[in-house]
Design a protein around this motif. Sequence first.
Motif, PDB file in Angstrom:
ATOM      1  N   ARG A  30      27.784 -42.829  46.743  1.00 57.52           N
ATOM      2  CA  ARG A  30      28.880 -42.169  47.457  1.00 57.52           C
ATOM      3  C   ARG A  30      30.237 -42.697  47.030  1.00 57.52           C
ATOM      4  O   ARG A  30      31.166 -41.914  46.799  1.00 57.52           O
ATOM      5  N   GLY A  31      30.354 -44.024  46.867  1.00 54.95           N
ATOM      6  CA  GLY A  31      31.616 -44.616  46.425  1.00 54.95           C
ATOM      7  C   GLY A  31      31.985 -44.078  45.059  1.00 54.95           C
ATOM      8  O   GLY A  31      33.138 -43.692  44.800  1.00 54.95           O
ATOM      9  N   ARG A  32      30.973 -44.004  44.201  1.00 59.94           N
ATOM     10  CA  ARG A  32      31.175 -43.511  42.845  1.00 59.94           C
ATOM     11  C   ARG A  32      31.706 -42.070  42.871  1.00 59.94           C
ATOM     12  O   ARG A  32      32.647 -41.722  42.158  1.00 59.94           O
ATOM     13  N   PHE A  33      31.094 -41.245  43.727  1.00 62.25           N
ATOM     14  CA  PHE A  33      31.520 -39.855  43.808  1.00 62.25           C
ATOM     15  C   PHE A  33      32.956 -39.747  44.338  1.00 62.25           C
ATOM     16  O   PHE A  33      33.725 -38.896  43.898  1.00 62.25           O
ATOM     17  N   ALA A  34      33.311 -40.628  45.279  1.00 63.46           N
ATOM     18  CA  ALA A  34      34.664 -40.574  45.844  1.00 63.46           C
ATOM     19  C   ALA A  34      35.692 -40.901  44.760  1.00 63.46           C
ATOM     20  O   ALA A  34      36.689 -40.179  44.598  1.00 63.46           O
ATOM     21  N   VAL A  35      35.440 -41.965  43.986  1.00 62.33           N
ATOM     22  CA  VAL A  35      36.368 -42.327  42.907  1.00 62.33           C
ATOM     23  C   VAL A  35      36.424 -41.196  41.885  1.00 62.33           C
ATOM     24  O   VAL A  35      37.490 -40.831  41.381  1.00 62.33           O
ATOM     25  N   ALA A  36      35.248 -40.600  41.606  1.00 64.13           N
ATOM     26  CA  ALA A  36      35.190 -39.507  40.642  1.00 64.13           C
ATOM     27  C   ALA A  36      36.061 -38.345  41.107  1.00 64.13           C
ATOM     28  O   ALA A  36      36.771 -37.732  40.308  1.00 64.13           O
ATOM     29  N   VAL A  92      33.802 -38.148  34.184  1.00 69.22           N
ATOM     30  CA  VAL A  92      32.512 -37.740  33.622  1.00 69.22           C
ATOM     31  C   VAL A  92      31.491 -38.871  33.767  1.00 69.22           C
ATOM     32  O   VAL A  92      30.354 -38.663  34.180  1.00 69.22           O
ATOM     33  N   ARG A  93      31.951 -40.081  33.438  1.00 66.92           N
ATOM     34  CA  ARG A  93      31.047 -41.219  33.517  1.00 66.92           C
ATOM     35  C   ARG A  93      30.486 -41.404  34.933  1.00 66.92           C
ATOM     36  O   ARG A  93      29.279 -41.474  35.126  1.00 66.92           O
ATOM     37  N   LEU A  94      31.392 -41.465  35.884  1.00 62.93           N
ATOM     38  CA  LEU A  94      30.969 -41.723  37.264  1.00 62.93           C
ATOM     39  C   LEU A  94      30.109 -40.583  37.798  1.00 62.93           C
ATOM     40  O   LEU A  94      29.048 -40.783  38.381  1.00 62.93           O
TER      41      LEU A  94
END
Length: 589
Positions: A30-36, A92-94
Amino acid sequence: MRIRAKVNPEGADRRPRLGPVLWQLTRGHRGRFAVAAVAFTVKSSPVWLMPVLVSRIVDLVVAHGTLTQLWIYGGLGVVLLAQNYPLNMLFVRLFSRGTREISFTLRTLLAERMQELSILYYTRSSAAFIQNKLVRDVESVEGFIDSVLPLGLSSVLTLIGAFVATGISEPAFLPILLIAVPIGGALVTATRRPIARGNEKYRNDVELLSSRAGEMASMVNVVRAHGIEEVAVSRLTEAARGVQASGFHLDILIGRFGAVGWIAFQALSLFAVLGGAFIALGGVSGVTAGDIVLLGSYVALLTGSVISLTGLAPVISRGINAMGSIASLLDERDLEPNHGKIEVSDPECRITFADVTYSYSGQIAPAVDGVSMELAPGGLVALVGSSGSGKSTLLNLALGFLRPTAGQVLLDGVNLEHIDRRTFRRFVSVVPQEAVMFRGTIRENVTYGSSGFTEEEIYAALHEANALDFVRQFTDGLDTAVGERGAQLSGGQRQRIALARALIRVPRLLLLDEATSALDSESEALIRESLVRSARSRSTLVIAHRLTTVRAADTILVVENGKIVEHGNHHALLKLRGRYSELYQTQMN
Ligand SMILES: Nc1ncnc2c1ncn2[C@@H]1O[C@H](COP(=O)(O)OP(=O)(O)OP(=O)(O)O)[C@@H](O)[C@H]1O
Ligand SMILES: [Mg+2]
């Protein structure tokens, strides 16, 4: 038998539902998606900021502004564009890491669930059906996340960005946007709908062609043997003709509606610019040339966003369908209930049938009808009887693959219903009626499911299965590839590899269903001898049509129409002069 009760509060009724499952899957990402999402918003900002910049430059030219100002705008533009690359890569990475991992977890979850499904579930559903869920459905869910999130986000951001920018620079234009954008979106979408339909038809036809092609490849032996090549070719060309026709139709549609859509799209921008110009000429103060340029760009941009959003509809519906299909498997009730049952750690493998009846759904007569029998530890019991009499069904009941409709199957006196059958089956080896091989080497096929066997153990198992001679004939020996489903081996060789696979695990219970039916009587006799020699170290249940195979059994059970009609050893049964002796006489002559 030592048993250990395992407490599992969740019990057999674990029923995952997809919504919560998907939400759970995003855990850890979820954190990753938020930063993305933040990276995405910033990286796509030029889409709605560039038009503002361009309109400012136009105004600068009209107003004969300074070069310094121009440099500043130019610099801003460069910064705006340059940030796109690193932030896009970050996004893209995240994002990709997140979605790919979710698909991976989903596939693992499905594979685990598939191993919990009852064997009957598999007799009902085709391999392609299962394969579809694991590969295509997950891909559709992935496609759904992949396109809906970024594209949806970008369209929504563009809509908001453009409206806000217009509202700030020239509020008088807002009504034009509010009218033009929905009309443009609707118009273009309407012209695209026939194309989408044509596309769908084309895709279906291609799918049909590909399934026909697969069918042709797998049926080639039968087709050639029956000399019906033309039928096979015409089945394929019929599908190919369909692809040709719908492909042509699609091209024409794209030509026609593509052009209409494009004209509608461009006309809209033109009308919007004209509208803006009317407002400016009509004396609304403060409307600059740049504002009109901005309006033209925004109408195009916004209409594009609306179109993308509507274009997402099929991806969304496919994704939702796929999720439903995955959910139905995760929710499937036809499970083998093992959770929370007794774990077996040291069974003697005394198998008792107490008045067992089994009926397949859709069959009028039961396949097994009131059978009572016992397989003692170290015993050798044989089942004989005509085809369809219920022998394999009895074996599947002993294995716990099927659950009795009435009566009980007991393992060391404990009802199999109360036992975690997976733990029981660790002590069991089965050679099913059709020897299953997978693409790999002989070594891999023998040791399948377990690792850490020594070379000696593999050779010993092959020896006992009378497979050593032919394995030695291969230049690569144990490392000989067996081909797809063992196609490079003969039927009898496949059976012997399957037997070696069963024996290497040193089972306490060995179940053989016609395990030597494809062998010549000489190799069969060799295997029989080695099996009988080691029979006392385990319990053995063997099904055989060839009665020489079962002569050495302690008890021979003669099965007819799901019932045991005779039992006893070979000599006793011969003396009885009943069904067994009848079968024996026909085989001896
Ligand atoms: N999955 C199934 N669904 C419905 N009916 C089945 C299924 N499997 C077997 N049957 C039916 O149950 C009966 C017994 O089948 P079973 O496979 O036990 O026979 P068998 O004695 O092993 O025969 P064979 O010697 O030909 O292998 C048959 O009438 C068969 O049609
Ligand atoms: Mg059978």
